[in-house]
Design an enzyme around this catalytic site. Structure first.
Site, PDB file in Angstrom:
ATOM      1  N   ASP A 549       0.820  -1.216   0.000  1.00 37.31           N
ATOM      2  CA  ASP A 549       0.000   0.000   0.000  1.00 37.31           C
ATOM      3  C   ASP A 549       0.854   1.266   0.000  1.00 37.31           C
ATOM      4  O   ASP A 549       0.328   2.365  -0.256  1.00 37.31           O
ATOM      5  CB  ASP A 549      -0.908   0.022   1.234  1.00 37.31           C
ATOM      6  CG  ASP A 549      -2.059  -0.967   1.144  1.00 37.31           C
ATOM      7  OD1 ASP A 549      -2.333  -1.453   0.035  1.00 37.31           O
ATOM      8  OD2 ASP A 549      -2.693  -1.250   2.181  1.00 37.31           O
ATOM      9  N   HIS A 593       0.740  -9.080   0.238  1.00 43.89           N
ATOM     10  CA  HIS A 593       0.171  -7.751   0.449  1.00 43.89           C
ATOM     11  C   HIS A 593       1.011  -6.956   1.450  1.00 43.89           C
ATOM     12  O   HIS A 593       1.263  -5.767   1.261  1.00 43.89           O
ATOM     13  CB  HIS A 593      -1.273  -7.848   0.922  1.00 43.89           C
ATOM     14  CG  HIS A 593      -2.037  -6.592   0.704  1.00 43.89           C
ATOM     15  ND1 HIS A 593      -2.437  -6.166  -0.544  1.00 43.89           N
ATOM     16  CD2 HIS A 593      -2.459  -5.640   1.570  1.00 43.89           C
ATOM     17  CE1 HIS A 593      -3.070  -5.017  -0.439  1.00 43.89           C
ATOM     18  NE2 HIS A 593      -3.098  -4.675   0.832  1.00 43.89           N
ATOM     19  N   LYS A 594       1.401  -7.606   2.518  1.00 39.89           N
ATOM     20  CA  LYS A 594       2.294  -7.008   3.504  1.00 39.89           C
ATOM     21  C   LYS A 594       3.174  -8.122   4.068  1.00 39.89           C
ATOM     22  O   LYS A 594       2.818  -9.302   4.011  1.00 39.89           O
ATOM     23  CB  LYS A 594       1.523  -6.357   4.663  1.00 39.89           C
ATOM     24  CG  LYS A 594       0.603  -5.219   4.282  1.00 39.89           C
ATOM     25  CD  LYS A 594      -0.112  -4.665   5.519  1.00 39.89           C
ATOM     26  CE  LYS A 594      -1.105  -3.580   5.129  1.00 39.89           C
ATOM     27  NZ  LYS A 594      -1.827  -3.038   6.312  1.00 39.89           N
ATOM     28  N   TYR A 597       1.374 -10.219   6.440  1.00 38.20           N
ATOM     29  CA  TYR A 597       0.331 -11.055   5.841  1.00 38.20           C
ATOM     30  C   TYR A 597       1.008 -12.154   5.007  1.00 38.20           C
ATOM     31  O   TYR A 597       0.954 -12.146   3.783  1.00 38.20           O
ATOM     32  CB  TYR A 597      -0.593 -10.226   4.960  1.00 38.20           C
ATOM     33  CG  TYR A 597      -1.396  -9.169   5.686  1.00 38.20           C
ATOM     34  CD1 TYR A 597      -1.648  -9.262   7.047  1.00 38.20           C
ATOM     35  CD2 TYR A 597      -1.917  -8.069   5.002  1.00 38.20           C
ATOM     36  CE1 TYR A 597      -2.390  -8.285   7.705  1.00 38.20           C
ATOM     37  CE2 TYR A 597      -2.669  -7.109   5.648  1.00 38.20           C
ATOM     38  CZ  TYR A 597      -2.884  -7.211   7.010  1.00 38.20           C
ATOM     39  OH  TYR A 597      -3.633  -6.253   7.663  1.00 38.20           O
ATOM     40  N   ASP A 604      -6.604  -5.892  -4.280  1.00 40.61           N
ATOM     41  CA  ASP A 604      -6.229  -4.485  -4.409  1.00 40.61           C
ATOM     42  C   ASP A 604      -4.719  -4.302  -4.526  1.00 40.61           C
ATOM     43  O   ASP A 604      -4.250  -3.257  -4.985  1.00 40.61           O
ATOM     44  CB  ASP A 604      -6.777  -3.647  -3.246  1.00 40.61           C
ATOM     45  CG  ASP A 604      -6.759  -4.369  -1.911  1.00 40.61           C
ATOM     46  OD1 ASP A 604      -7.081  -5.557  -1.874  1.00 40.61           O
ATOM     47  OD2 ASP A 604      -6.450  -3.723  -0.895  1.00 40.61           O
ATOM     48  N   ARG A 678     -15.104  -3.102  -4.392  1.00 40.60           N
ATOM     49  CA  ARG A 678     -13.946  -2.227  -4.611  1.00 40.60           C
ATOM     50  C   ARG A 678     -12.691  -3.035  -4.895  1.00 40.60           C
ATOM     51  O   ARG A 678     -11.772  -2.539  -5.574  1.00 40.60           O
ATOM     52  CB  ARG A 678     -13.740  -1.266  -3.440  1.00 40.60           C
ATOM     53  CG  ARG A 678     -12.731  -0.182  -3.792  1.00 40.60           C
ATOM     54  CD  ARG A 678     -12.803   1.052  -2.928  1.00 40.60           C
ATOM     55  NE  ARG A 678     -12.358   0.834  -1.576  1.00 40.60           N
ATOM     56  CZ  ARG A 678     -13.014   1.208  -0.494  1.00 40.60           C
ATOM     57  NH1 ARG A 678     -14.192   1.805  -0.613  1.00 40.60           N
ATOM     58  NH2 ARG A 678     -12.543   0.992   0.704  1.00 40.60           N
ATOM     59  N   GLY A 681     -12.779  -3.305  -8.318  1.00 45.47           N
ATOM     60  CA  GLY A 681     -12.498  -1.986  -8.885  1.00 45.47           C
ATOM     61  C   GLY A 681     -11.019  -1.703  -8.991  1.00 45.47           C
ATOM     62  O   GLY A 681     -10.529  -1.184 -10.003  1.00 45.47           O
TER      63      GLY A 681
END
Length: 844
Positions: A549, A593-594, A597, A604, A678, A681
């Protein structure tokens, strides 16, 4: 017309629309008689309200702000549901001393959706008083030395009041010689009640909260204690005092837990003042101001706002601190032989409401009494007990000088509630916690907004709405996300992350390129640029977290470097690329993701990392190294498609755990349970953005991505809501209880379709889908306010997996629904810019 700077703007044409709408209401036919129906002067809004719970919600409170309704503050409004006018009350929701909206209550059956109309009016139907705030002290008597002063204040010159009669007042500040049992304030402090229960707060050194059990729904506090203290300690026709508070916090009081773990009551103060700030038929509120509270940390001021609404035993508490404290502790008296209950905080998200509660024969009449404190999980420091209390320590949130704590407390008396067992009590509080967590779904359409909408969209109107919204957010908070600024959404200092520093500034720059507006373009310098020191270090960023992120702001840094050629930006860009070199991956090469994680790929994450990586390769790499990076980018999409896609629907699940160990993961597939809009998205935007950088000669790589574009377009088209052109929060369950049409995903899908058509990735066969999506974004989620500003509504605030987020349908329903969050804001602006391009091409 000369272009106005956007901080002064919000487009003249939209302001004109607002003025026309207000004038239309003012010039509507005036009533000839005094009937309620004929007194109505114009429709302000319609609102659809859906019960998101699988149980009935009686007397559900609905709040609508004047700002959202598009009317001036304190406009007289009627609420019509069917043929009935429902009572409403103007209230001060944000506690700034001014009414900012209306509150009404309505019953909602399981899964029910009701339709209401908000009307401007000159006369309201009479309503029944269901709440009361009460405060009275004696006059006409005299102060004399206290006959039995508290032991801890033997030599303090305490006094009591002899003779006189009680007089109701709006505010009171006891003199310094006032103490408990001084016979001056009726029932020793301010009181507040609903038609379910009443509470009183000791306005003295004890600062405890007590309970008045009620046997009648009518307001009674004004008649309680007129003959002194004794009468309300025995059963009366109206009810009685229920609780032995002693030296505890009572039924939801507050204190401070010091560094030794000891509780410090709000006892030592210069003055304490109680005031009635609201006393309507549906909503009542008292304010307690503690000036010069001396605790073990410092001397400070504290204000408490305690409110109740019709039909509920809950009291809402907001505490405001003028100086920071590490905790405020709320609690319940700990009586012998009571059962202590607490929520499983590990099984909920930070925005979910948990509780501590007690149950047992702890009422002064010998009957069972349940007490509970509700709080957000994310506010909790610890749950504990001492010798007198069950306690929860809460972390104050906000900027220094304006920190707040927020919680609720409630009590249920067996004689009134009909709750007879601890199992019934626990069932009740779990439902209440769900009601606090998952608010009714509100779909608001205002006359002001609808009058400003055009029958069909055009490039001109799309640009107008996009700029108006962008200008509104510039005025509200966009520039406040700079380093050392304030993240108003998360109530913390801004971090170098994907939304406020990444996609939102990127969207502004994109709009700036379309309009040649320097103010939009400067957002990337004022916000992301502020995080880069002169030696190229990135503030509020830690590479060793390996959080994908953190990567999206890199796209803004690339733009800044291209504009300025300043080496500090280049150094920061390289640091982000270095993170991706070292970033942990699955066995097949997909980015975690991290770091924390392990083995997890989230949908996303593709957007977070791949557009930056592709752009970096295109600009700063060459030859074999560049081709390896492009292959790495495309491989991420291929792996996402392989592991997260549902082959039957073409939709993608939110997450995949390669290790199949997470609580949210299917033990066979590793997939999470639901299709979060999302998440889809982010994927849709990522694939069309990455195609900007993969060279045409890399035909096989582009073929993989273009295949995904086509597949996504087809799957989205099948799940688009046919009536509105929008998409649902959980995409494949449109009819499930609690599901709602979600705006940020709708904006992302609009951007995807418009850009894919503009670039030739999709044929013009999808034009109708794109137009319908954008029209839905405007019609369903866009609000024009009276001051000309614009808002985006019905945004899912956040969603994730793990740490209490179990990936279930109920989880996705439990996350807050908000307005004007940067994730949705950016998508709205990007969708608008691409639609302007698309509509301009069409008009040629």
């Amino acid at each position: 017309m000369k272009h106005l700077p956007s901080r002064h703007l919000i487009h003249t044409s939209l302001i004109t629309f607002a003025a026309l709408s207000v004038t239309a209401c003012q010039q509507a036919e005036q009533p000839q008689h005094h009937s309620i129906k004929e007194a109505q002067t114009g429709s302000v809004a319609t609102v659809d309200i859906a019960n998101p719970s699988p149980f009935n919600r009686e007397d559900e409170a609905i709040y609508l702000s004047y700002y959202d309704l598009g009317v001036a503050p304190n406009t007289t409004l009627a609420v019509n549901i069917g043929d009935n006018q429902v009572a409403n009350q103007a209230i001060d929701k944000d506690l700034d001393g001014k009414n900012d909206g209306i509150l009404f209550v309505t019953d909602l059956s399981k899964g029910e959706n009701i339709h209401a109309e908000i009307i401007s009016t000159t006369r309201l139907a009479p309503s029944k008083k269901r709440v009361q705030a009460d405060l009275a002290h004696k006059v006409g008597g005299e102060w004399v030395p206290h006959t039995r002063p508290p032991k801890h204040q033997q030599n303090a010159g305490m006094k009591e009041y002899v003779g006189g009669l009680f007089k109701n007042v709006q505010s009171i500040t006891p003199p310094e010689y006032y103490t408990d049992h001084s016979n001056w304030i009726r029932y020793e402090g301010p009181g507040i009640e609903s038609d379910k229960v009443g509470y009183r707060i000791y306005l003295d050194w004890r600062n405890g909260f007590d309970i008045f059990g009620k046997l009648t729904p009518e307001p009674v506090l004004h008649n309680v204690g007129l003959d002194g203290y004794k009468s309300y300690h025995s059963l009366q026709d109206w009810g009685m005092d229920l609780l032995k508070v002693g030296g505890s916090l009572g039924a939801g009081g507050f204190a401070y837990t010091n560094e030794k773990g000891k509780l410090e009551h709000v006892s030592k103060v210069d003055t304490r003042t109680a005031s009635i700030t609201a006393n309507g038929d549906l909503f009542a509120q008292i304010q307690l101001d503690y000036h010069g509270w001396q605790n073990s940390v410092q001397q400070q001021d504290l204000s408490a706002f305690i409110s109740m609404q019709a039909g509920s035993p809950l009291a809402e508490v907001t505490l405001k601190l003028d100086k920071p404290l590490d905790n405020i502790t709320a609690g319940l008296v700990k009586h012998p032989d009571t059962t202590f209950l607490k929520a499983d905080l590990q099984s909920m998200s930070n925005y979910g409401y948990g509780y501590i509660a007690s149950w047992g024969k702890q009422s002064l009449d010998g009957k069972a009494l349940g007490m509970v404190v509700f709080f957000k999980k994310g506010d909790v420091k610890t749950v504990r007990q001492d010798d007198k209390n069950y306690l929860v320590e809460l972390t104050p949130k906000g900027q220094q000088g304006s920190q707040q704590v927020h919680y609720y407390f409630a009590s249920l008396w067996q004689a009134q509630s009909g709750i007879n067992t601890v199992e019934q009590f626990e069932h009740y509080i779990k439902q209440q916690a769900q009601k606090l967590t998952i608010k009714p779904r509100i779909q608001l359409k205002t006359s002001l907004t609808q009058n400003a909408m055009q029958a069909s969209i055009s490039a001109e109107s799309a640009l107008k709405w996009t700029q108006a919204f962008a200008d509104s957010e510039l005025a509200r908070k966009t520039l406040g996300y700079h380093y050392n600024g304030w993240d108003v959404n998360r109530k913390r200092s801004p971090k170098f992350e994907y939304d406020i520093i990444g996609i939102q500034p990127y969207a502004y720059y994109t709009l700036g390129e379309l309009t040649d507006n320097a103010e939009y373009k400067q957002v990337i310098e004022k916000v992301p640029g502020s995080f880069i020191s002169e030696d190229g270090l990135i503030s509020a960023y830690k590479q060793s977290n390996f959080n994908i992120d953190n990567i999206p702001p890199g796209r803004n840094l690339i733009t800044l470097y291209q504009q300025t050629n300043e080496q500090k930006y280049l150094k920061a860009i390289h640091a982000l690329r270095e993170q991706l070199h070292k970033h942990p991956r699955t066995s097949t090469g997909a980015f975690w993701h991290k770091k924390k994680y392990q083995g997890q790929v989230w949908l996303d994450g593709v957007y977070m990392g791949m557009p930056f990586l592709a752009e970096y390769a295109a600009l700063f790499e060459s030859g074999h190294q560049q081709q390896e990076t492009f292959a790495e980018v495309v491989n991420e999409f291929n792996l996402t498609r392989e592991f997260l896609k549902d082959t039957q629907t073409g939709l993608y699940y939110h997450g995949w755990d390669e290790l199949k160990q997470q609580a949210w993961a299917n033990k066979s597939t590793g997939l999470s349970h639901e299709v979060w809009a999302r998440g889809m998205g982010w994927l849709a935007m990522a694939v069309v953005d990455v195609l900007d950088y993969i060279p045409e000669q890399n035909s096989q790589q582009r073929k993989h991505l273009l295949t995904m574009v086509q597949e996504i377009a087809d799957s989205l088209e099948k799940t688009q809501d046919p009536a509105t052109g929008t998409w649902w929060q959980v995409m494949d369950k449109p009819n499930a209880i609690g599901n709602y049409r979600e705006s940020s995903a709708t904006a992302m899908f609009t951007y995807f379709y418009a850009k894919a058509i503009n670039k030739g990735y999709l044929s013009t066969d999808y034009l109708a889908t794109a137009y319908k999506a954008y029209q839905g974004l405007l019609n369903e989620f866009t609000l024009l306010h009276q001051d000309g500003t614009v808002s985006m509504t019905n945004q899912c605030y956040v969603a994730g997996l793990g740490f209490g987020r179990d990936g279930s349908y109920d989880y996705y329903m439990s996350e807050p629904v908000v307005a004007n969050d940067p994730k949705g804001n950016a998508a709205y602006i990007l969708a608008g810019t691409e639609m302007v391009k698309l509509l301009r091409q069409k008009s040629k």
